[in-house]
Design a protein around this motif. Structure first.
Motif, PDB file in Angstrom:
ATOM      1  N   ASP A   1      65.817 -27.995 -54.635  1.00 37.86           N
ATOM      2  CA  ASP A   1      64.966 -26.890 -55.091  1.00 37.86           C
ATOM      3  C   ASP A   1      63.823 -26.620 -54.117  1.00 37.86           C
ATOM      4  O   ASP A   1      63.248 -27.546 -53.549  1.00 37.86           O
ATOM      5  CB  ASP A   1      64.347 -27.205 -56.457  1.00 37.86           C
ATOM      6  N   PRO A   2      63.448 -25.350 -53.957  1.00 37.03           N
ATOM      7  CA  PRO A   2      62.246 -25.032 -53.191  1.00 37.03           C
ATOM      8  C   PRO A   2      61.010 -25.297 -54.049  1.00 37.03           C
ATOM      9  O   PRO A   2      61.042 -25.123 -55.274  1.00 37.03           O
ATOM     10  CB  PRO A   2      62.391 -23.544 -52.891  1.00 37.03           C
ATOM     11  N   ILE A   3      59.935 -25.752 -53.408  1.00 39.67           N
ATOM     12  CA  ILE A   3      58.672 -25.983 -54.104  1.00 39.67           C
ATOM     13  C   ILE A   3      57.550 -25.311 -53.321  1.00 39.67           C
ATOM     14  O   ILE A   3      57.699 -25.022 -52.127  1.00 39.67           O
ATOM     15  CB  ILE A   3      58.357 -27.486 -54.292  1.00 39.67           C
ATOM     16  N   THR A   4      56.445 -25.083 -53.985  1.00 44.82           N
ATOM     17  CA  THR A   4      55.250 -24.552 -53.339  1.00 44.82           C
ATOM     18  C   THR A   4      54.060 -25.383 -53.784  1.00 44.82           C
ATOM     19  O   THR A   4      54.055 -25.908 -54.904  1.00 44.82           O
ATOM     20  CB  THR A   4      55.034 -23.064 -53.672  1.00 44.82           C
ATOM     21  N   TYR A   5      53.091 -25.531 -52.901  1.00 42.45           N
ATOM     22  CA  TYR A   5      51.872 -26.253 -53.257  1.00 42.45           C
ATOM     23  C   TYR A   5      50.715 -25.667 -52.476  1.00 42.45           C
ATOM     24  O   TYR A   5      50.892 -25.038 -51.441  1.00 42.45           O
ATOM     25  CB  TYR A   5      51.991 -27.754 -53.011  1.00 42.45           C
ATOM     26  N   THR A   6      49.513 -25.843 -52.997  1.00 42.41           N
ATOM     27  CA  THR A   6      48.298 -25.351 -52.365  1.00 42.41           C
ATOM     28  C   THR A   6      47.481 -26.549 -51.894  1.00 42.41           C
ATOM     29  O   THR A   6      47.276 -27.490 -52.649  1.00 42.41           O
ATOM     30  CB  THR A   6      47.470 -24.516 -53.362  1.00 42.41           C
ATOM     31  N   ILE A   7      47.019 -26.477 -50.646  1.00 39.13           N
ATOM     32  CA  ILE A   7      46.213 -27.548 -50.069  1.00 39.13           C
ATOM     33  C   ILE A   7      44.750 -27.227 -50.318  1.00 39.13           C
ATOM     34  O   ILE A   7      44.273 -26.146 -49.985  1.00 39.13           O
ATOM     35  CB  ILE A   7      46.447 -27.681 -48.544  1.00 39.13           C
ATOM     36  N   ARG A   8      44.047 -28.150 -50.924  1.00 44.37           N
ATOM     37  CA  ARG A   8      42.604 -28.029 -51.111  1.00 44.37           C
ATOM     38  C   ARG A   8      41.974 -29.094 -50.220  1.00 44.37           C
ATOM     39  O   ARG A   8      42.142 -30.274 -50.461  1.00 44.37           O
ATOM     40  CB  ARG A   8      42.228 -28.257 -52.567  1.00 44.37           C
ATOM     41  N   GLY A   9      41.312 -28.664 -49.183  1.00 40.14           N
ATOM     42  CA  GLY A   9      40.773 -29.614 -48.217  1.00 40.14           C
ATOM     43  C   GLY A   9      41.751 -29.797 -47.072  1.00 40.14           C
ATOM     44  O   GLY A   9      42.455 -28.868 -46.689  1.00 40.14           O
ATOM     45  N   THR A  10      41.839 -31.027 -46.567  1.00 36.40           N
ATOM     46  CA  THR A  10      42.671 -31.269 -45.383  1.00 36.40           C
ATOM     47  C   THR A  10      43.879 -32.150 -45.659  1.00 36.40           C
ATOM     48  O   THR A  10      44.612 -32.482 -44.736  1.00 36.40           O
ATOM     49  CB  THR A  10      41.825 -31.934 -44.278  1.00 36.40           C
ATOM     50  N   SER A  11      44.090 -32.540 -46.926  1.00 32.92           N
ATOM     51  CA  SER A  11      45.187 -33.457 -47.237  1.00 32.92           C
ATOM     52  C   SER A  11      45.989 -32.985 -48.443  1.00 32.92           C
ATOM     53  O   SER A  11      45.473 -32.283 -49.305  1.00 32.92           O
ATOM     54  CB  SER A  11      44.640 -34.856 -47.527  1.00 32.92           C
ATOM     55  N   LEU A  12      47.248 -33.420 -48.496  1.00 33.42           N
ATOM     56  CA  LEU A  12      48.089 -33.259 -49.677  1.00 33.42           C
ATOM     57  C   LEU A  12      48.061 -34.606 -50.387  1.00 33.42           C
ATOM     58  O   LEU A  12      48.407 -35.618 -49.787  1.00 33.42           O
ATOM     59  CB  LEU A  12      49.513 -32.896 -49.278  1.00 33.42           C
ATOM     60  N   CYS A  13      47.612 -34.624 -51.642  1.00 37.10           N
ATOM     61  CA  CYS A  13      47.351 -35.895 -52.316  1.00 37.10           C
ATOM     62  C   CYS A  13      48.110 -36.030 -53.636  1.00 37.10           C
ATOM     63  O   CYS A  13      48.614 -35.041 -54.182  1.00 37.10           O
ATOM     64  CB  CYS A  13      45.857 -36.046 -52.588  1.00 37.10           C
TER      65      CYS A  13
END
Length: 140
Positions: A92-104
């Motif tokens: 599946d394709p996913i999407t995410y938003t980065i807040r700051g400089t890392s994916l946590c």
């Protein structure tokens, strides 16, 4: 910054974002899959809370609780969600938003689907911690 991550070579033309092609992975949890596991997963170090998104080369959804991130430089991180994500399936394709400089591990992602040419969100779930892994071929 918003990232769209895909696991196929077909792009979702309606989204202007970063698209990556996923890694091929054997679906060992599928009882219909009669192939024996040809590789072993070694855990490297301790699970990490975050990874740098600029280093993510590709992403692959393996099942409803596991996502792998292949990084620039050859490292691979396995993200095992704290609980299964309803609506998330292999590839599946996913999407995410980065807040700051890392994916946590506290960040969320959305599972996408295309219906009649429109992109819709199927589910929203939280990432787990990022565990560096190494895939080693099993000796016969």
């Amino acid at each position: 910054m918003r990232f769209i991550v895909k696991s196929s070579a077909i792009t979702l033309a309606a989204i202007a974002s970063i698209t990556t092609i996923g890694l091929s992975a054997q679906d060992s949890d599928n009882p219909k899959n009669n192939k024996k596991k040809s590789e072993e997963i070694l855990l490297i170090g301790k699970p990490e809370n975050c990874v740098k998104p600029r280093n993510i080369q590709s992403t692959q959804v393996l099942d409803n609780q596991t996502i792998e991130f292949r990084m620039l430089g050859g490292k691979t991180y396995r993200n095992t969600l704290d609980r299964s994500c309803p609506g998330l399936s292999k590839g599946d394709p996913i999407t995410y938003t980065i807040r700051g400089t890392s994916l946590c591990h506290v960040d969320i992602f959305k599972v996408l689907r295309t219906t009649a040419g429109r992109i819709e969100t199927r589910a929203t779930c939280n990432f787990g911690k990022f565990q560096e892994i190494e895939k080693v071929k099993k000796k016969k």
